[in-house]
Design an enzyme around this catalytic site. Structure first.
Site, PDB file in Angstrom:
ATOM      1  N   SER A  16       0.853  -1.183   0.000  1.00  0.00           N
ATOM      2  CA  SER A  16       0.000   0.000   0.000  1.00  0.00           C
ATOM      3  C   SER A  16       0.890   1.235   0.000  1.00  0.00           C
ATOM      4  O   SER A  16       2.097   1.146   0.239  1.00  0.00           O
ATOM      5  CB  SER A  16      -0.934  -0.003   1.214  1.00  0.00           C
ATOM      6  N   GLU A  18       0.972   5.773   0.651  1.00  0.00           N
ATOM      7  CA  GLU A  18       0.342   6.986   1.178  1.00  0.00           C
ATOM      8  C   GLU A  18       0.691   8.181   0.309  1.00  0.00           C
ATOM      9  O   GLU A  18       1.834   8.353  -0.128  1.00  0.00           O
ATOM     10  CB  GLU A  18       0.799   7.242   2.617  1.00  0.00           C
ATOM     11  N   THR A  49      -3.794  11.529   3.190  1.00  0.00           N
ATOM     12  CA  THR A  49      -3.822  12.182   4.495  1.00  0.00           C
ATOM     13  C   THR A  49      -4.942  13.209   4.553  1.00  0.00           C
ATOM     14  O   THR A  49      -5.532  13.592   3.536  1.00  0.00           O
ATOM     15  CB  THR A  49      -2.485  12.863   4.802  1.00  0.00           C
ATOM     16  N   HIS A  78      -7.651   9.108   5.293  1.00  0.00           N
ATOM     17  CA  HIS A  78      -7.309   9.396   6.684  1.00  0.00           C
ATOM     18  C   HIS A  78      -8.448  10.186   7.319  1.00  0.00           C
ATOM     19  O   HIS A  78      -9.114  10.999   6.669  1.00  0.00           O
ATOM     20  CB  HIS A  78      -6.027  10.221   6.762  1.00  0.00           C
ATOM     21  N   ARG A 108      -5.703  10.007  15.865  1.00  0.00           N
ATOM     22  CA  ARG A 108      -6.070  11.049  16.817  1.00  0.00           C
ATOM     23  C   ARG A 108      -5.880  12.419  16.194  1.00  0.00           C
ATOM     24  O   ARG A 108      -6.731  13.303  16.304  1.00  0.00           O
ATOM     25  CB  ARG A 108      -5.201  10.928  18.081  1.00  0.00           C
ATOM     26  N   ASP A 110      -2.652  15.524  15.132  1.00  0.00           N
ATOM     27  CA  ASP A 110      -1.640  16.314  15.832  1.00  0.00           C
ATOM     28  C   ASP A 110      -2.280  17.506  16.536  1.00  0.00           C
ATOM     29  O   ASP A 110      -3.349  17.975  16.136  1.00  0.00           O
ATOM     30  CB  ASP A 110      -0.591  16.818  14.834  1.00  0.00           C
ATOM     31  N   HIS A 152       5.459   6.843  20.737  1.00  0.00           N
ATOM     32  CA  HIS A 152       4.945   8.166  20.397  1.00  0.00           C
ATOM     33  C   HIS A 152       5.597   9.203  21.314  1.00  0.00           C
ATOM     34  O   HIS A 152       5.784   8.951  22.514  1.00  0.00           O
ATOM     35  CB  HIS A 152       3.420   8.186  20.580  1.00  0.00           C
ATOM     36  N   PHE A 219      11.516  15.515   9.776  1.00  0.00           N
ATOM     37  CA  PHE A 219      10.411  14.605  10.083  1.00  0.00           C
ATOM     38  C   PHE A 219      10.762  13.746  11.297  1.00  0.00           C
ATOM     39  O   PHE A 219       9.949  13.569  12.216  1.00  0.00           O
ATOM     40  CB  PHE A 219      10.121  13.683   8.898  1.00  0.00           C
ATOM     41  N   HIS A 268       3.906  -0.645   3.738  1.00  0.00           N
ATOM     42  CA  HIS A 268       3.187   0.592   3.418  1.00  0.00           C
ATOM     43  C   HIS A 268       4.235   1.664   3.139  1.00  0.00           C
ATOM     44  O   HIS A 268       5.096   1.933   3.988  1.00  0.00           O
ATOM     45  CB  HIS A 268       2.307   1.003   4.601  1.00  0.00           C
TER      46      HIS A 268
END
Length: 308
Positions: A16, A18, A49, A78, A108, A110, A152, A219, A268
């Protein structure tokens, strides 16, 4: 919406990719061309996204459908919980369903604004687990969630982070897609920790080819992902863009190949709306997987008793 799904012939790999919503017509044409360049790999889905800060759901919907058509895959949108009441989020999800989108990447989101910690909307979903549970009540979506092999940044501990991922699976997630990482041992240790906690669900490695080292370092700093010194050293020795491209492809291919040796078959790719590196990596991966299958078949044949 009817999209012709291209059958996969990728040596047993499930793939997959993105993308993000383009901001201009020229960028949209470029993203569409990138999705078409990946068509021959039989992607399971293309995800798009939600836009910075949870904005631009219309762009997500339109782009998801367009790029899925280009790639011959299923579209995945998303959806974030940040800054919106449950009714608003549910309405967006209903819009996705009515448009024919059956796959959602539930996040959730950012924190809004520059910096600061996440605060749930007073009438919103508290987190990705709550969002996943809410989506399950609406329709039979195929739901992917996020996983963090290096924790995280806001999680107080690795165990707390695993608790959070487990809660998302318990709420109905079908799989998790990891934040990018550059050391295969990070993923393998993460998988072992999940198994030790009784989490056996699909956790798909997220692969980010290092197209621009400075950009990827930013990033990585934002999500506290580690770039190994060995990888940095290889880029430092590069003297041309061609060298840097080759190192990026070599690094990502070696990462995926090592994971394949440990049984990973789902990947992905974070494309950043460009296909050339992902395609080059997949060409190598499929060749490696085909060779492995041929060797396994040959070994099985050799192990068979000779006919009298």
């Amino acid at each position: 919406m009817q999209i012709d799904i291209i059958p996969s012939d990728t040596a047993g790999l499930e793939l997959s990719a993105e993308f993000f919503p383009p901001k201009t017509e020229k960028a949209a044409r470029s993203a569409r061309a990138a999705s078409e360049a990946l068509r021959r790999f039989g992607l399971t889905f293309c995800s798009v996204t939600y836009g910075a800060g949870g904005s631009n759901q219309t762009g997500t919907l339109d782009t998801a459908i367009d790029l899925a058509e280009g790639a011959g895959s299923e579209p995945a949108a998303h959806l974030t919980a940040v800054g919106a009441a449950r009714e608003t989020v549910d309405a967006v999800a209903q819009g996705f369903w009515q448009a024919g989108i059956r796959r959602i990447v539930a996040l959730r989101g950012d924190p809004q604004g520059n910096g600061g910690r996440y605060q749930a909307h007073p009438q919103g979903y508290a987190n990705a687990a709550a969002l996943t549970e809410g989506l399950r009540r609406l329709h039979e979506f195929d739901i992917s969630v996020a996983a963090y092999p290096e924790k995280h940044p806001e999680s107080p501990s690795v165990d707390a982070d695993i608790d959070n991922l487990k809660a998302k699976f318990d709420a109905g997630a079908d799989r998790a897609i990891t934040q990018f990482f550059f050391d295969p041992e990070i993923y393998l240790r993460f998988r072992d920790r999940l198994a030790a906690r009784g989490v056996w669900r699909s956790v798909v490695p997220g692969i980010l080819p290092i197209r621009n080292l400075e950009q990827v370092q930013k990033f990585a700093a934002a999500c506290e992902a580690t770039i190994p010194e060995t990888v940095l050293a290889r880029f430092e020795r590069c003297t041309s863009d061609a060298d840097r491209r080759n190192v990026a492809i070599d690094q990502a291919h070696a990462l995926c190949e090592r994971l394949m040796r440990h049984g990973v078959r789902d990947f992905h790719f974070y494309t950043l709306n460009k296909a050339d590196m992902t395609a080059a990596i997949l060409d190598r991966l499929i060749g490696s997987a085909d060779a492995d299958r041929a060797m396994t078949a040959a070994a099985a044949m050799a192990a068979r008793p000779a006919e009298a």
